[in-house]
Design an enzyme around this catalytic site. Structure first.
Site, PDB file in Angstrom:
ATOM      1  N   GLY A   1       0.873  -1.177   0.000  1.00  0.00           N
ATOM      2  CA  GLY A   1       0.000   0.000   0.000  1.00  0.00           C
ATOM      3  C   GLY A   1       0.899   1.212   0.000  1.00  0.00           C
TER       4      GLY A   1
ATOM      5  N   ASP B   1       7.622   5.682  -3.636  1.00  0.00           N
ATOM      6  CA  ASP B   1       7.245   5.780  -2.211  1.00  0.00           C
ATOM      7  C   ASP B   1       8.468   6.060  -1.344  1.00  0.00           C
ATOM      8  OD1 ASP B   1       4.604   5.277  -2.835  1.00  0.00           O
ATOM      9  OD2 ASP B   1       4.782   3.114  -2.519  1.00  0.00           O
TER      10      ASP B   1
END
Ligand code: ADP
Length: 301
Positions: free
Chosen positions: A38, A244
């Protein structure tokens, strides 16, 4: 100051394949690995491993995702706002091809169960000077942005994956956009990096932006300034989590008060390290593990 990352918590099923499956085709995978994932969780872990002192994660999991909350805690992330709901944890089916390319199918599960009441409750503990970090894998982004802006938080938006939910948000409240070329094109309708940044400056004059360009590095635009950062040359094994890691490292450097060029260099070093290893979370480096030899090389234009 505190960092609140209101974001997704996923279980990633990563399949090794010879090539990415094509429409109508059935192929066998050569292996399966199960990872925490995620974009929300990845970025919280990246911030914590980059050395951010106070990272609070908010979001939801199902019972099957308790181990994700444990993992956050083990990484030094504050987990008191994370809810456990009677639904499945969000998950992702990821194919990683021999070429290093990847493709991702998401099921949102608990990530789309945010209510305005929960959002307001969490945000009531944060105020001016605190950072709110958002990606587009949860529901309630518009409420989050309105409420955070009212409370004076600095909003950092990584509009990924890009869709109509993003454009429906009050984007002018964004303090900092973190986006790759695909998201940059979607947001502005432009194709060239310079055109994308110029359009963001025109549409959102009060915002800053960092456009990442994969192995070609990243460019910052904001406050009338431009800084370009080259990528560090590494042998790419799996680029999952590069963005990320870059985001987590860049935000951490800003939270420490580092100037933008050094924050860019720090982020590029972290992200370069991440692409040399497989997976998302396992590939996110610890600040201490970054070697000193690759010093910053951001330059003003
Ligand atoms: P995303 O993963 O969101 O698509 P990018 O592909 O733009 O993001 O990568 C983010 C950052 O990761 C880049 O700005 C760069 O610093 C680093 N990076 C990505 N790919 C490579 C690579 N092959 N070699 C070195 N650094 C890379």
């Amino acid at each position: 100051m505190k960092i609140l990352n209101f974001g997704s918590l996923n279980i990633d099923y990563t399949y090794q394949v010879e090539h990415i499956v094509r429409p109508g085709e059935t192929i066998s995978s050569q292996g399966l690995e199960i990872y925490p994932g995620g974009k929300g969780l990845n970025q919280s872990v990246a911030m914590a491993r980059a050395g951010a002192k106070e990272v609070h994660h908010a979001g939801a999991v199902g019972e099957d995702g308790r181990w994700l909350v444990d993992l956050c805690r083990e990484n030094g992330i504050h987990t008191e706002y994370i809810l456990e709901l009677p639904v499945r944890t969000g998950n992702a089916v990821i194919q990683v091809a021999e070429s290093g390319e990847n493709c991702i199918l998401l099921f949102a599960g608990a990530n789309r169960r945010n209510t305005p009441a929960y959002i307001r409750k969490v945000l009531s503990d944060f105020g001016p000077g605190d950072f709110l970090v958002l990606q587009n894998e949860i529901n309630g982004l518009d409420v989050l942005m309105e409420e955070a802006s009212r409370r004076g938080l600095f909003i950092i938006l990584n509009p990924s994956p890009f869709n109509g939910t993003v454009t429906a948000c009050p984007l002018e409240k964004t303090g900092l956009f973190l986006l790759n070329e695909i998201e940059g094109k979607e947001l502005t309708g432009k194709t060239e990096p310079e055109e994308i940044l110029a359009e963001i400056e025109r549409k959102y004059p009060d915002s800053q932006a960092v456009l990442t360009l994969g192995s070609r590095g990243a460019v910052y635009a904001g406050k009338g300034e431009r800084f370009r950062q080259e990528a560090f040359p590494v042998r790419a094994v799996d680029t999952t989590g590069a963005g990320d890691t870059f985001a987590g490292y860049f935000i951490t450097a800003l939270a420490e008060g580092q100037p933008v060029p050094s924050a860019l260099a720090f982020a590029a070093r972290g992200a370069a390290e991440a692409v040399t290893r497989k997976g998302a979370v396992p590939s996110i480096p610890y600040r201490e593990a970054l070697t000193g030899e690759n010093v910053g090389n951001a330059s003003a234009e």
